[in-house]
Design an enzyme around this catalytic site. Sequence first.
Site, PDB file in Angstrom:
ATOM      1  N   ASN A   1       5.765   6.031  -2.508  1.00  0.00           N
ATOM      2  CA  ASN A   1       6.882   5.552  -3.347  1.00  0.00           C
ATOM      3  C   ASN A   1       8.053   5.025  -2.532  1.00  0.00           C
ATOM      4  OD1 ASN A   1       5.452   6.377  -5.670  1.00  0.00           O
ATOM      5  ND2 ASN A   1       6.144   8.489  -5.305  1.00  0.00           N
ATOM      6  N   ARG A   2       7.760   4.535  -1.357  1.00  0.00           N
ATOM      7  CA  ARG A   2       8.805   3.954  -0.494  1.00  0.00           C
ATOM      8  C   ARG A   2       9.876   4.963  -0.077  1.00  0.00           C
ATOM      9  NH1 ARG A   2       5.064   1.448  -0.041  1.00  0.00           N
ATOM     10  NH2 ARG A   2       4.768  -0.778  -0.314  1.00  0.00           N
ATOM     11  N   LEU A   3       9.572   6.239  -0.238  1.00  0.00           N
ATOM     12  CA  LEU A   3      10.547   7.271   0.191  1.00  0.00           C
ATOM     13  C   LEU A   3      10.173   7.715   1.600  1.00  0.00           C
ATOM     14  CD1 LEU A   3      11.036   9.296  -3.127  1.00  0.00           C
ATOM     15  CD2 LEU A   3      12.372   7.411  -2.183  1.00  0.00           C
TER      16      LEU A   3
ATOM     17  N   ARG B   1       0.851  -1.183   0.000  1.00  0.00           N
ATOM     18  CA  ARG B   1       0.000   0.000   0.000  1.00  0.00           C
ATOM     19  C   ARG B   1       0.881   1.225   0.000  1.00  0.00           C
ATOM     20  NH1 ARG B   1      -2.125   0.102   6.188  1.00  0.00           N
ATOM     21  NH2 ARG B   1      -2.570   2.247   5.656  1.00  0.00           N
TER      22      ARG B   1
END
Length: 214
Positions: A192-194, A10
């Site tokens: 965005n996994r940042l 997610r």
Amino acid sequence: MSQNLHNYRRSYEKGTITKDSVDPNPLQQFRTWFYEAKDSIDGGEVNTMTLTTIGLDGFPKGRVVLLKEYDEYGFYFFTNYVSDKGKAIEANEKVSLSFFWPVLERQVIIKGRASKTSKKVSDNYFDSRPLGSRLGAILSDQSSVIANREVLTEKLETLEENYKYKTPTRPDYWGGILVSPISIEFWQGRPNRLHDRILYTLEDYDWKIDRLAP
Ligand SMILES: Cc1cc2nc3c(=O)[nH]c(=O)nc-3n(C[C@H](O)[C@H](O)[C@H](O)COP(=O)(O)O)c2cc1C
């Protein structure tokens, strides 16, 4: 038997943290996040945390325990001192505590040194527990192999009989553990996994604050 979970993902979008937005003291920052988690978690146990120790066999092991108190000295939980975790801590004081509050997309990871609390702290907490929990703590030879469940229920019946007219006192093998932190990481999920990761490290009695790559 294989199951593909590649699509279990997610986007995390519930918040942000920066080096400037966090409190200079990580215990204050923890307090803020703890209360925000408490207000957001409906009926859940906000104080469940994973305690990881290095065992006598050299393997790390994590298990859930309940945070019962925190203050400027660190984080407190209560357990059996001769359990697997108790023996691990006796041999190696270096432990980790971690919290995951999915509803807020937040994680906190603490590294620290574990030590037994004073007898007074242990007694006070023990005495505040319901009778059943006190008897449970007395009777359970935590982490040892037992033949069956009846071993426990029989011990409980005996204890209930013994303590019918007297108050149980804390056994020496049960009490509090204080984890004094040397570092605390606050993790906030981002798109965005940042993700945002802010790490506090204790240096010369001061907390250094860094941002880590996600
Ligand atoms: C929600 C939850 C809360 C728990 N709280 C505690 C706790 O506060 N203290 C404790 O000793 N064990 C607690 N346990 C049990 C531990 O996870 C573990 O099974 C037990 O302490 C034995 O661990 P050990 O054999 O590694 O020492 C809890 C388990 C769960 C799932």
